[in-house]
Design a protein around this motif. Structure first.
Motif, PDB file in Angstrom:
ATOM      1  N   VAL A  53       1.157  -1.693   0.040  1.00  0.00           N
ATOM      2  CA  VAL A  53      -0.040   0.229   0.617  1.00  0.00           C
ATOM      3  C   VAL A  53       0.678   1.225   0.161  1.00  0.00           C
ATOM      4  O   VAL A  53       1.897   1.400   0.650  1.00  0.00           O
ATOM      5  CB  VAL A  53      -0.758   0.365   1.583  1.00  0.00           C
ATOM      6  N   GLU A  54       0.609   2.384  -0.627  1.00  0.00           N
ATOM      7  CA  GLU A  54       1.650   3.652  -0.673  1.00  0.00           C
ATOM      8  C   GLU A  54       1.103   4.113  -0.014  1.00  0.00           C
ATOM      9  O   GLU A  54      -0.035   4.022   1.323  1.00  0.00           O
ATOM     10  CB  GLU A  54       0.859   4.291  -1.844  1.00  0.00           C
ATOM     11  N   GLY A  55       2.564   4.533   1.428  1.00  0.00           N
ATOM     12  CA  GLY A  55       2.148   4.850   2.183  1.00  0.00           C
ATOM     13  C   GLY A  55       3.370   3.527   3.664  1.00  0.00           C
ATOM     14  O   GLY A  55       3.390   4.041   4.768  1.00  0.00           O
ATOM     15  N   GLY A  56       2.702   2.087   2.916  1.00  0.00           N
ATOM     16  CA  GLY A  56       3.032   1.153   3.919  1.00  0.00           C
ATOM     17  C   GLY A  56       1.795   0.426   4.429  1.00  0.00           C
ATOM     18  O   GLY A  56       0.994   1.086   4.396  1.00  0.00           O
ATOM     19  N   MET A  57       1.852  -0.147   4.959  1.00  0.00           N
ATOM     20  CA  MET A  57       0.367  -1.185   5.246  1.00  0.00           C
ATOM     21  C   MET A  57      -0.443  -0.515   6.322  1.00  0.00           C
ATOM     22  O   MET A  57      -0.958  -0.930   6.687  1.00  0.00           O
ATOM     23  CB  MET A  57       1.165  -2.340   5.245  1.00  0.00           C
ATOM     24  N   HIS A  58       0.340  -0.043   7.684  1.00  0.00           N
ATOM     25  CA  HIS A  58       0.290   0.241   8.568  1.00  0.00           C
ATOM     26  C   HIS A  58      -1.289   1.764   8.057  1.00  0.00           C
ATOM     27  O   HIS A  58      -2.471   1.597   8.954  1.00  0.00           O
ATOM     28  CB  HIS A  58       0.702   1.066   9.448  1.00  0.00           C
ATOM     29  N   ARG A  59      -0.898   2.535   6.710  1.00  0.00           N
ATOM     30  CA  ARG A  59      -2.338   3.369   6.702  1.00  0.00           C
ATOM     31  C   ARG A  59      -3.395   2.926   6.428  1.00  0.00           C
ATOM     32  O   ARG A  59      -4.623   3.061   6.487  1.00  0.00           O
ATOM     33  CB  ARG A  59      -1.809   3.822   5.341  1.00  0.00           C
ATOM     34  N   ILE A  60      -3.438   1.021   6.329  1.00  0.00           N
ATOM     35  CA  ILE A  60      -4.857   0.267   6.215  1.00  0.00           C
ATOM     36  C   ILE A  60      -5.444   0.531   7.993  1.00  0.00           C
ATOM     37  O   ILE A  60      -6.389   0.120   7.777  1.00  0.00           O
ATOM     38  CB  ILE A  60      -5.013  -1.224   5.984  1.00  0.00           C
ATOM     39  N   VAL A  61      -4.341   0.506   8.607  1.00  0.00           N
ATOM     40  CA  VAL A  61      -5.012   1.063   9.925  1.00  0.00           C
ATOM     41  C   VAL A  61      -5.359   1.995  10.610  1.00  0.00           C
ATOM     42  O   VAL A  61      -6.741   2.014  10.658  1.00  0.00           O
ATOM     43  CB  VAL A  61      -3.983   0.319  11.655  1.00  0.00           C
ATOM     44  N   ASP A  62      -5.007   2.861   9.887  1.00  0.00           N
ATOM     45  CA  ASP A  62      -5.255   4.514  10.324  1.00  0.00           C
ATOM     46  C   ASP A  62      -6.519   4.708   9.798  1.00  0.00           C
ATOM     47  O   ASP A  62      -7.333   4.848   9.749  1.00  0.00           O
ATOM     48  CB  ASP A  62      -4.211   5.561   9.944  1.00  0.00           C
ATOM     49  N   GLU A  63      -6.642   3.954   8.266  1.00  0.00           N
ATOM     50  CA  GLU A  63      -7.954   3.863   7.175  1.00  0.00           C
ATOM     51  C   GLU A  63      -9.183   3.496   8.082  1.00  0.00           C
ATOM     52  O   GLU A  63     -10.206   4.000   8.075  1.00  0.00           O
ATOM     53  CB  GLU A  63      -7.720   4.033   6.479  1.00  0.00           C
ATOM     54  N   LEU A  64      -8.508   2.119   8.589  1.00  0.00           N
ATOM     55  CA  LEU A  64     -10.848   1.389   9.664  1.00  0.00           C
ATOM     56  C   LEU A  64     -10.557   2.218  10.612  1.00  0.00           C
ATOM     57  O   LEU A  64     -11.606   2.572  10.484  1.00  0.00           O
ATOM     58  CB  LEU A  64      -9.503   0.241   9.296  1.00  0.00           C
ATOM     59  N   VAL A  65      -9.768   2.427  11.367  1.00  0.00           N
ATOM     60  CA  VAL A  65     -10.073   3.290  12.873  1.00  0.00           C
ATOM     61  C   VAL A  65     -11.008   4.931  12.078  1.00  0.00           C
ATOM     62  O   VAL A  65     -11.731   4.719  12.552  1.00  0.00           O
ATOM     63  CB  VAL A  65      -8.869   4.030  13.358  1.00  0.00           C
ATOM     64  N   ASP A  66     -10.694   5.121  11.225  1.00  0.00           N
ATOM     65  CA  ASP A  66     -11.193   6.693  11.063  1.00  0.00           C
ATOM     66  C   ASP A  66     -12.623   6.071   9.615  1.00  0.00           C
ATOM     67  O   ASP A  66     -14.067   6.359   9.857  1.00  0.00           O
ATOM     68  CB  ASP A  66     -11.031   7.445   9.537  1.00  0.00           C
ATOM     69  N   ALA A  67     -12.831   5.071   9.235  1.00  0.00           N
ATOM     70  CA  ALA A  67     -14.114   4.165   9.201  1.00  0.00           C
ATOM     71  C   ALA A  67     -14.708   4.197   9.881  1.00  0.00           C
ATOM     72  O   ALA A  67     -15.947   4.275   9.781  1.00  0.00           O
ATOM     73  CB  ALA A  67     -13.388   3.803   7.759  1.00  0.00           C
ATOM     74  N   ILE A  68     -14.622   3.488  11.003  1.00  0.00           N
ATOM     75  CA  ILE A  68     -14.639   2.853  11.908  1.00  0.00           C
ATOM     76  C   ILE A  68     -16.047   4.273  12.615  1.00  0.00           C
ATOM     77  O   ILE A  68     -17.168   4.047  12.377  1.00  0.00           O
ATOM     78  CB  ILE A  68     -14.607   1.583  13.120  1.00  0.00           C
ATOM     79  N   GLU A  69     -14.818   5.257  13.003  1.00  0.00           N
ATOM     80  CA  GLU A  69     -15.686   5.986  13.112  1.00  0.00           C
ATOM     81  C   GLU A  69     -16.921   6.765  12.707  1.00  0.00           C
ATOM     82  O   GLU A  69     -17.394   7.909  13.581  1.00  0.00           O
ATOM     83  CB  GLU A  69     -14.349   6.816  14.026  1.00  0.00           C
ATOM     84  N   ALA A  70     -16.625   6.788  11.290  1.00  0.00           N
ATOM     85  CA  ALA A  70     -17.159   7.564  10.279  1.00  0.00           C
ATOM     86  C   ALA A  70     -18.933   7.179  10.355  1.00  0.00           C
ATOM     87  O   ALA A  70     -19.660   7.524  10.786  1.00  0.00           O
ATOM     88  CB  ALA A  70     -16.615   8.220   8.957  1.00  0.00           C
ATOM     89  N   ALA A  71     -18.528   5.445  10.967  1.00  0.00           N
ATOM     90  CA  ALA A  71     -19.956   4.532  10.701  1.00  0.00           C
ATOM     91  C   ALA A  71     -20.560   4.613  12.179  1.00  0.00           C
ATOM     92  O   ALA A  71     -21.240   3.980  12.248  1.00  0.00           O
ATOM     93  CB  ALA A  71     -19.161   3.680   9.755  1.00  0.00           C
ATOM     94  N   GLY A  72     -19.909   5.214  12.718  1.00  0.00           N
ATOM     95  CA  GLY A  72     -20.494   5.365  14.086  1.00  0.00           C
ATOM     96  C   GLY A  72     -19.777   4.869  15.141  1.00  0.00           C
ATOM     97  O   GLY A  72     -20.555   4.385  16.329  1.00  0.00           O
ATOM     98  N   GLY A  73     -19.304   3.554  14.567  1.00  0.00           N
ATOM     99  CA  GLY A  73     -18.544   2.731  15.729  1.00  0.00           C
ATOM    100  C   GLY A  73     -17.589   3.934  16.576  1.00  0.00           C
ATOM    101  O   GLY A  73     -17.030   4.540  16.857  1.00  0.00           O
ATOM    102  N   ALA A  74     -16.820   3.539  17.895  1.00  0.00           N
ATOM    103  CA  ALA A  74     -15.722   3.912  18.572  1.00  0.00           C
ATOM    104  C   ALA A  74     -14.835   2.323  18.868  1.00  0.00           C
ATOM    105  O   ALA A  74     -15.006   1.465  19.118  1.00  0.00           O
ATOM    106  CB  ALA A  74     -16.016   4.157  20.161  1.00  0.00           C
ATOM    107  N   VAL A  75     -13.252   3.053  18.561  1.00  0.00           N
ATOM    108  CA  VAL A  75     -12.400   2.246  19.129  1.00  0.00           C
ATOM    109  C   VAL A  75     -11.944   3.035  20.296  1.00  0.00           C
ATOM    110  O   VAL A  75     -11.509   3.760  20.408  1.00  0.00           O
ATOM    111  CB  VAL A  75     -11.055   2.517  17.952  1.00  0.00           C
TER     112      VAL A  75
END
Ligand SMILES: Cc1cc2nc3c(=O)[nH]c(=O)nc-3n(C[C@H](O)[C@H](O)[C@H](O)COP(=O)(O)OP(=O)(O)OC[C@H]3O[C@@H](n4cnc5c(N)ncnc54)[C@H](O)[C@@H]3O)c2cc1C
Length: 495
Positions: A256-278
């Protein structure tokens, strides 16, 4: 424990949990838990992820290194690529808006130690060879192709070629021990074993081929051998199977451009955007079913949270404790993982501009370095190369093989630099180091076994509202973990 029942009323969910009633609690914020959480959040569940450590992502993690010139670089210090044999991870990355990138097609090298031909008393000497592009677990498909001859030499290639004319040797019965090393040595000779199979199998399985049973690590290869009677032909059949790339050793990978860890950052944002909490720093210590079997209480220290659905997304050891007697006993001892240590070096080294060992080096256990592998990250990933000044390189060394509990210390810079010099065939001195970082992963990469998946399925069948995900049931590696987690929380797997 998973088998207990909670008869008393559940207090309100603790502070900092979402105001709405929680439907799904995900225990463990590694990639499996985050994927499951995002799927359920998109489906309309009210999702809460509870992660024990201070950082989500589990073994998918990035770290920012401060460099000697005042600049920084962010690199993966866990998973850095994914197998493309399934579209699971690429689909996830694209769904999250991330760019999937191919590694530079330079290919990787193998580094081994061997004795001069026909002389068992000769001292071991190091040998580095580019890995042939078409192979299965390092086993070449055609001994006379140019890259195989380059790796094996004429005698090594000739010895491997004998396999085609040798009588078929039967696969030992299941109760008889058998090793990949014995099989390859017998059919293809010592040179294929030392130069190709030991480094590649050692890299893929983090173990010496003398300790790997082909029936466990390469069942398709064994099946093809039983049909063809030749290990070369069997390797060709497996390499030609659908989903296998034809141009690189081992499974083809992407990043993934920028590194695989970006998937984690984006997942957290997406979960929160969908109303979830981490939430991080919350170690779950018990999963308790309500007395009527309908719903759960998730306990973490003094806190407890009510949930209709629980997703257990922790490593095997923790899941075994949390699920208690919901999990049928194991029918055999699962193999534990290895103690993996990584050293990331950032080097100002013009000698590395030519990528002397391609994208990296896989190391045979017999070699004269303790590292089991080296990734030349700036040679492998064009986006990382482009982000750094000219002559600057990121090199990552990994240490720790399965069944080798002797080493748990992260090597220091000097030891890592000495290993990097040997593996890259270039003298690197301390002045070249502009940044470094050691990372320790205890009990990592435990191989998944089919009976664990069956145990997890039995627990799910016995406890409505429970889903078990993660590498210990799905299989190690992001391709297996992501695909399994997504499917496990999607109908028809759940109601
Ligand atoms: C060094 C290294 C390099 C790797 N490189 C690659 C690679 O390049 N490509 C690839 O495909 N795979 C790679 N892998 C494997 C891959 O990273 C894993 O298979 C995958 O990330 C496992 O995800 P998981 O969610 O199942 O587990 P984990 O990542 O282990 O996540 C489990 C999470 O559960 C949390 N947890 C544990 N106990 C509790 C508790 N009681 N309460 C709450 N939370 C808890 C943990 O803190 C952790 O965050 C690598 C692994 C390592 C260690």
């Amino acid at each position: 424990m998973g088998g207990e029942s909670a008869d008393r009323p559940v207090p309100d969910a603790a502070a900092r949990t979402p105001a709405r009633p929680i439907v799904t609690v995900v225990v463990g914020g590694g990639i499996a838990g985050l994927v499951a959480a995002w799927v359920r959040a998109q489906a309309g569940d009210h999702v809460l992820v509870l992660e024990a450590s201070e950082q989500v992502g589990g073994t998918v993690r990035g770290a920012t290194l401060d460099l000697a010139d005042g600049s920084t670089v962010t690199v993966d210090v866990g998973a850095e690529s994914f197998a493309t044999r399934t579209p699971a991870v690429a689909d996830l990355a694209r769904d999250l808006g991330l760019a999937v990138v191919q590694p530079d097609p330079l290919g990787a090298w193998a580094y081994a130690a061997e004795r001069a031909h026909d002389d068992p008393d000769a001292p071991l000497r190091p040998v580095a060879v580019p890995l042939p592009r078409t192979a299965t677990l390092g086993i070449p498909t055609s001994p006379w192709s140019r890259d195989v001859r380059r790796a094996l030499g004429t005698w090594g290639a000739l010895r491997a070629w004998w396999d085609l004319g040798m009588p078929r040797t039967p696969v030992p019965p299941p109760d008889r021990p058998w090793s990949l090393a014995d099989w390859v040595r017998e059919r293809l000779g010592e040179t294929v074993l030392d130069r190709l199979v030991a480094p590649v199998a050692g890299g893929v399985h983090s173990a010496d081929p003398a300790t790997l049973d082909p029936r466990t690590v390469a069942p398709q290869l064994v099946a093809a051998y039983e049909k063809t009677g030749s290990l070369l032909r069997a390797a060709s059949q497996v390499a030609a199977a659908p989903g296998r790339g034809k141009d690189k050793p081992g499974s083809p990978v992407a990043g993934v451009e920028g590194g695989m860890h970006r998937i984690v950052d984006e997942l957290v944002d997406a979960i929160e955007a969908a109303g979830g909490a981490v939430r991080t720093g919350v170690r779950v210590d018990a999963l308790v079913r309500n007395g009527d079997g309908d719903g759960w209480v998730v306990r973490a220290g003094d806190e407890q949270v009510a949930a209709a659905r629980v997703v257990a997304a922790t490593p095997r050891r923790v899941a075994t404790d949390l699920l208690g007697d919901l999990l049928p006993p194991a029918t055999a001892h699962p193999r534990h993982g290895s103690d993996v240590q990584l050293v990331t070096l950032v080097l100002d080294a013009p000698a590395l501009d030519a990528a002397p060992r391609g994208t990296g080096v896989l190391v045979a256990p017999s070699a004269d370095v303790r590292a089991k592998g080296l990734t030349h990250a700036t040679a492998k990933w064009p986006w990382l190369r482009a982000a750094l000044p000219v002559h600057r390189h990121v090199v990552r060394l990994s240490y720790g093989r399965a069944g080798d509990p002797g080493h748990t210390r992260v090597p220091d810079v000097d030891e890592a630099l000495a290993d990097a010099s040997r593996l890259l065939g270039v003298t690197l001195d301390r002045a070249a180091v502009v940044g470094h970082l050691g990372t320790h992963w205890p009990d990592a990469l435990a191989p998944a076994v089919s009976f664990d998946r069956e145990r997890a399925e039995a627990a799910q069948a016995a406890a409505p509202g429970l889903t078990v995900v993660g590498g210990w049931v799905a299989g190690t590696g992001l391709a297996a973990v992501v695909g399994h987690a997504r499917a496990a929380v999607t109908p028809p797997a759940i109601a």
